[in-house]
Design a protein around this motif. Structure first.
Motif, mmCIF file in Angstrom:
data_model
loop_
_atom_site.group_PDB
_atom_site.id
_atom_site.type_symbol
_atom_site.label_atom_id
_atom_site.label_comp_id
_atom_site.label_asym_id
_atom_site.label_seq_id
_atom_site.Cartn_x
_atom_site.Cartn_y
_atom_site.Cartn_z
ATOM 1 N N THR A 283 -13.399 -1.640 -76.090
ATOM 2 C CA THR A 283 -13.737 -2.445 -77.261
ATOM 3 C C THR A 283 -14.059 -3.890 -76.884
ATOM 4 O OG1 THR A 283 -12.073 -1.126 -78.374
ATOM 5 C CG2 THR A 283 -13.023 -2.932 -79.623
ATOM 6 N N ASP A 377 -19.253 3.675 -81.285
ATOM 7 C CA ASP A 377 -17.971 3.946 -80.639
ATOM 8 C C ASP A 377 -17.711 5.437 -80.600
ATOM 9 O OD1 ASP A 377 -15.574 3.560 -79.423
ATOM 10 O OD2 ASP A 377 -14.516 2.898 -81.208
ATOM 11 N N GLU A 378 -16.983 5.872 -79.576
ATOM 12 C CA GLU A 378 -16.533 7.253 -79.457
ATOM 13 C C GLU A 378 -17.692 8.237 -79.482
ATOM 14 O OE1 GLU A 378 -13.652 7.889 -78.561
ATOM 15 O OE2 GLU A 378 -12.437 6.179 -79.197
HETATM 16 MG MG MG Z 1 -11.866 2.642 -78.631
#
Ligand code: MG
Ligand code: ADP
Length: 664
Positions: A283, A377-378
């Motif tokens: 992050t 993200d992810e």
């Molecule tokens: Mg993360």
């Protein structure tokens, strides 16, 4: 003539069943390949070992006896002469077959050999002996209401209508001595022999990987021509910001950031994947990249897979940017229309610098003034098609993907062929590693004590089962039964909740938030908790029937704990495949674990169900067929760069590519 209606013997009811399998056209039907093959060939009992799968034919020697345990459960047994020896055969829940099975009846038995007890536990009994030559039966994934053999009949009849597309250029078929598409499709649905089945598989796997790599290479090639935003971000400005962060960055984080800086300052479009374990600190890399984007004058969008995660990121970013003038907004599906309108307005006239949300960030009504960087993200990797959509919003926006399913670099650079890949191996300092233990089922008392100890400390515990409810022929643990058991054992000292995929979304949310607020201390769940839950107070995860999971999946599950300051534990309960599971107790390095997974099981569930559609292969296995993948990579590049391609010789390929780039 490609619609299912035009096939004889197929009506609306069948069509709606087929639709459930994503079969909408005759072409879909023809391309619905079997996922495995049953080779009906008589086994040699003498050479078979305990628990081997066997196929035997012979004569019934004694009248079947039936025991009824309850309404749902019954067991039938009889003596069976298979020619060289007499065995007993047991089968569950087929009492209805009894009238067909008498002394002297010729049958075929398929099942598991229990050498110790000289018994076969049958999964299937068929009337009649085996055919003299081995028969290969294709087995298909189906849905309720269609059996594999029924589906097979329909597929076979659809083969009469096919008009296959020969995508692979003839010279490549020649180079590798491949069949053609049509024969391959006919063979895979109706294999005549192992040899011809293998030939068919060779073609179809190659085709699958070739077309995949062709798309990747196409994107990569076109990317070279795309002119991106060239920025002039000064390293000193960036350093000033990094110094305000609450910790010093790890070496891998710094390397990632430097690479991103270089790419953002160049005039190429950036498309980079950052892979690293849960907790490796991806992050912050995103946060720094968004900062670079901001100081070069552009807006950024940060897309999370769930609303919960979006909110977490939002709160986190507010803190990290508190000493900057950056203005952040959250955009979620839950917002009231008025709030949403306000956010949209601010995005359109650049009052907002960074927006965080889910997929909704790219809905039609969201208009950006100057989108310069998109972070997902992810591994919410955009499908090939979604990129077009993105382009419409973002001119030449740079893209950064964050993935918590690390895979070995050799595979990563091939599979994510159209992206550049960075890996974060080092973990932030001072992190306590999760302690992992393997346990047998008989040690459940010890496990209970350990759970009790965590609860007494004020911590919380996850319990994972593979099944939701009782299933007839399996002795796997299930969520409902475990809930009862744990209520009995620990119900007095804590609150126990359950979570599974069959619950309604609002029920699920309620349970999750009770767990987050520590109103529930033990959460019994299926793998639905795998994504996105973050409860630092949870310090133990117990996984029943662990052998049912791939190592990478276990690693993801384990990542749910170890998020706070307290020491955390992962307990794997399994009586089987103990050797394989041992790896989990010796390492917490996701890269190593996925390497091991690759080695042991092939790519099978490596990408889990969370990988977007364009990386799911039907026949090919990335590990086992890696050499084919490499060939496909070279070959597809060769084709794309050829004069013939430019001259329109491979118009089928071109059409396929163009279609897949524009699909929604
Ligand atoms: Mg993360
Ligand atoms: P993930 O890679 O799973 O997205 P996160 O970025 O959420 O991991 O980081 C996990 C935790 O580690 C966060 O609380 C974050 O603040 C912290 N963290 C990240 N980088 C560092 C670092 N270099 N030093 C100390 N803590 C860090």
């Amino acid at each position: 003539m490609n619609s299912l209606e035009s096939m004889k013997g197929i009506g609306p009811k069948t069509i709606s069943l087929l639709n459930r399998l994503n079969i909408y056209t005759i072409e879909d039907m023809v391309n619905y390949y079997p996922y495995r093959f049953e080779i009906l060939e008589k086994s040699n009992v003498r050479n078979s070992n305990q628990d081997d799968k066997v196929i035997l034919d012979g004569i019934i020697e004694s009248n079947p006896m039936i025991y009824f345990f309850n309404k749902k459960l019954n067991k039938m047994s009889f003596q069976f002469n298979e020619g060289s020896t007499i065995l007993s055969v047991t089968i569950f829940n087929r009492a209805f077959l009894k009238t067909h099975l008498q002394v002297g009846t010729k049958i075929t038995v398929i099942g598991k050999y229990d050498k110790k007890h000289n018994t076969v536990v049958a999964s299937e009994i068929r009337l009649g002996l085996l055919p003299p030559v081995p028969v290969i039966e294709p087995i298909y994934h189906t849905t309720n209401g269609i059996s594999s053999s029924q589906l097979h009949k329909w597929i076979v009849s659809s083969l009469e209508y096919i008009d296959t597309k020969e995508y692979i250029p003839a010279y490549l078929c020649e180079r590798y001595k491949l069949l053609d598409k049509k024969s391959s499709v006919l063979q895979i649905h109706n294999p005549k022999s192992k040899v011809s089945l293998n030939q068919a598989l060779n073609y179809l796997k190659y085709e699958e990987l070739f077309l995949f790599m062709l798309k990747m290479n196409y994107l990569k090639k076109n990317r070279k021509w795309e002119v991106g935003i060239s920025r002039k971000i000064a390293k000193e400005d960036l350093k000033k910001f990094i110094d305000t962060l609450p910790f010093s960055l790890t070496e891998d984080q710094i390397n990632c950031i430097n690479t991103i800086l270089e790419e953002m300052n160049s005039n190429h479009v950036m498309k980079r994947l950052i892979q690293g374990d849960v907790g490796s600190g991806k992050t912050i890399v995103a946060v720094v990249a968004l900062y670079m984007n901001y100081i070069s004058g552009y807006q950024g969008a940060f897309m999370a897979p769930t609303e919960i995660l979006a909110v977490q990121h939002y709160e986190n970013l507010i803190k990290l940017y508190k000493d900057t003038p950056i203005k952040i907004e959250l955009l979620t599906g839950k917002m009231k229309p008025k709030e949403r309108q306000t956010v949209l307005r601010k995005l359109a006239n650049k009052e907002t610098d960074i927006v965080i949300g889910t997929h909704s960030l790219f809905s039609e009504d969201v208009i950006y003034d100057s989108l310069g960087l998109v972070i997902t993200d992810e591994q919410h990797r955009f499908g090939v098609a979604q990129r077009t959509k993105l382009k419409e919003k973002g001119h030449q926006a740079d893209i950064l993907y964050l993935s918590a399913t690390p895979i070995p670099r050799t595979y990563a650079i091939t599979l994510y062929g159209d992206m550049d890949v960075s890996s974060i191996h080092t973990k932030p300092k001072g992190r306590k590693e999760v302690i992992t233990e393997l346990c047998e089922e008989k040690d459940i008392k010890i496990v209970l004590d350990k759970i009790h100890r965590e609860i007494k400390e004020g911590h919380q515990v996850y319990i994972i089962a593979t099944q939701i409810e009782e299933s007839e022929d399996d002795n796997l643990e299930n969520v409902e039964k475990l809930k009862e058991k744990f209520e009995r054992a620990l119900g007095k000292v804590c609150n126990i909740g359950m979570l599974h995929g069959k619950m309604k979304p609002n029920e699920k949310e309620e349970v999750m938030s009770s767990f987050e607020n520590n109103e529930i201390q033990i959460l019994i769940s299926t793998t639905v908790i795998e994504v996105g839950i973050d409860v630092p107070n949870a310090t133990m995860i117990v996984i029943f029937d662990s052998y049912r999971f791939g190592l990478s999946q276990l690693h993801q599950l384990r990542g749910r704990v170890g998020r706070g300051d307290a020491q955390s534990y992962c307990i794997l309960i399994s009586d089987r495949e103990v050797e394989r599971l041992k790896v989990m107790t010796t390492t917490t390095d996701g890269f190593k674990i996925s390497e091991e997974d690759f080695r042991l099981r092939g790519s099978g569930d490596l990408f889990g169900t969370r990988q977007s559609g364009d990386m799911r292969f039907h026949l090919a296995d990335i590990k086992r067929d890696f050499s084919i993948l490499l060939r496909a990579k070279e070959d597809s590049m060769e084709v794309l760069n050829s004069k013939e391609y430019d001259n329109g010789k491979y118009f089928l390929l071109r059409e396929m590519l163009e279609k897949s780039m524009n699909l929604d």
